[in-house]
Write a protein that holds these residues in place. Structure first.
Motif, PDB file in Angstrom:
ATOM      1  N   ASP B  52       3.855   8.697   6.248  1.00  0.00           N
ATOM      2  CA  ASP B  52       4.723   9.713   6.843  1.00  0.00           C
ATOM      3  C   ASP B  52       4.149  11.100   6.604  1.00  0.00           C
ATOM      4  OD1 ASP B  52       8.028   8.233   6.207  1.00  0.00           O
ATOM      5  OD2 ASP B  52       6.404   7.706   7.574  1.00  0.00           O
ATOM      6  N   SER B  65       6.611   9.286  11.470  1.00  0.00           N
ATOM      7  CA  SER B  65       7.778   8.864  10.699  1.00  0.00           C
ATOM      8  C   SER B  65       7.880   7.351  10.859  1.00  0.00           C
ATOM      9  CB  SER B  65       9.053   9.538  11.203  1.00  0.00           C
ATOM     10  OG  SER B  65      10.191   8.918  10.627  1.00  0.00           O
ATOM     11  N   SER B  67       9.897   5.268   9.328  1.00  0.00           N
ATOM     12  CA  SER B  67      11.271   4.775   9.356  1.00  0.00           C
ATOM     13  C   SER B  67      11.880   4.913  10.751  1.00  0.00           C
ATOM     14  CB  SER B  67      12.120   5.519   8.329  1.00  0.00           C
ATOM     15  OG  SER B  67      12.164   6.902   8.624  1.00  0.00           O
ATOM     16  N   LYS B  68      11.433   5.916  11.493  1.00  0.00           N
ATOM     17  CA  LYS B  68      11.969   6.140  12.830  1.00  0.00           C
ATOM     18  C   LYS B  68      11.090   5.549  13.917  1.00  0.00           C
ATOM     19  CE  LYS B  68      14.393  10.404  11.576  1.00  0.00           C
ATOM     20  NZ  LYS B  68      14.551  11.861  11.819  1.00  0.00           N
ATOM     21  N   SER B  71       6.125   9.178  16.419  1.00  0.00           N
ATOM     22  CA  SER B  71       4.967  10.025  16.161  1.00  0.00           C
ATOM     23  C   SER B  71       4.902  11.101  17.236  1.00  0.00           C
ATOM     24  CB  SER B  71       3.675   9.197  16.193  1.00  0.00           C
ATOM     25  OG  SER B  71       2.528  10.026  16.109  1.00  0.00           O
TER      26      SER B  71
END
Lengths: 115, 109
Positions: B52, B65, B67-68, B71
C-alpha cells in the motif's frame, strides 16, 4: 542494453496456413510470456514458460502451441490460421528468481495478418 | 480469476495533472503494474506497486490500496508525448500478468 527480440516483425499468411513466431528474451531472464493483442484491445495472456517448462496457460487456442528451448528462446507455433488470429503478438521476459517479482519487458511484437 | 476495470478514455491539457484509476479483483494478488503503450508499439513499464502507498518516479506516481483493490496512476506536467494508452495490470501468485482494457489518454495543447 539488450532487449527482447521478436521475429519476424511482420507476417502475412493465408487461412489454414501455419506460422511460427520467435522470441529471444533478455539474457539471464528465466521466464517468457506470450500475449496476443487484437486491434483496440488489451493484451491477452496466452502462455508462459519458466526455465523451459510451461508455467501458466491462458486463452491459448488448441491450434497454437509453444515451447522454450535450451537457449531460452521461445517459439509460438500457430496452425490452421483463422482470420481472427490477425493480431499483434508480444513476447515478454522477466527474471523471476529471488524475492522480487521483476517487471516484464516486452518485445516489439510480431504483427500477424491472416488473409 | 482476475477482473480489472479502468476508464476507456481520458482527455487532459498539456501541463496539467491527470489521474487514471484502476480497480481489480485478483485471486492471489501479487502486485500491480502500470504500462504505457503507444499505438502499434510494445507496452513499456512505468511502475510497480505491491505494498500500500504511493510510489513516485519523476512525473509519474502510482498508488495502491490492497484492501480496496484500487490503484491509480498520476501523471504530472503533462506533455504531448504522454498521449498513449495506459494499461493497468495485476499479477497473481503464479506470476501471470493480466491487463485491463487500457485507458487512452489524449493530451491537448
Amino acid at each position: 542494453a539488450a532487449g527482447v527480440i521478436q521475429s519476424p516483425r511482420h507476417l502475412i499468411k493465408e487461412k489454414r496456413e501455419t506460422a511460427t513466431l520467435k522470441c529471444y528474451p533478455i539474457p539471464r531472464h528465466d521466464t517468457v510470456y506470450w500475449y496476443q493483442q487484437g486491434p483496440g484491445q488489451d493484451p491477452q495472456f496466452l502462455i508462459s514458460f519458466y526455465e523451459k517448462m510451461q508455467s501458466d496457460k491462458g486463452s491459448i487456442p488448441d491450434r497454437f502451441s509453444a515451447q522454450q528451448f535450451s537457449d531460452y528462446h521461445s517459439e509460438l507455433n500457430m496452425s490452421s490460421l483463422e482470420l481472427g488470429d490477425s493480431a499483434l503478438y508480444f513476447c515478454a521476459s522477466s527474471l523471476t528468481a529471488g524475492e522480487h517479482n521483476e517487471k516484464l519487458f516486452f518485445g516489439s511484437g510480431t504483427q500477424l495478418s491472416v488473409l | 480469476g482476475q477482473n480489472i476495470d479502468q476508464p476507456t478514455e481520458m482527455t487532459a491539457t498539456e501541463g496539467a495533472i491527470v489521474q487514471i484509476n484502476c480497480t481489480y479483483q485478483t485471486s492471489g494478488f501479487n502486485g500491480l503494474f502500470w504500462y504505457q503503450q503507444h499505438a502499434g508499439e510494445a507496452p513499456t513499464f512505468l511502475s510497480y506497486n505491491v505494498l500500500d502507498g504511493l510510489e513516485e518516479k519523476g512525473r509519474f506516481s502510482s498508488f495502491l490500496s490492497r484492501s480496496k483493490g484500487y490503484s491509480y496512476l498520476l501523471l504530472k506536467e503533462l506533455q504531448m508525448k504522454d498521449s498513449a494508452s495506459y494499461l493497468c495490470a495485476s499479477k497473481n501468485a503464479g506470476n501471470m500478468l493480466t491487463f485491463g482494457g487500457g485507458t487512452r489518454l489524449m493530451v491537448k495543447p
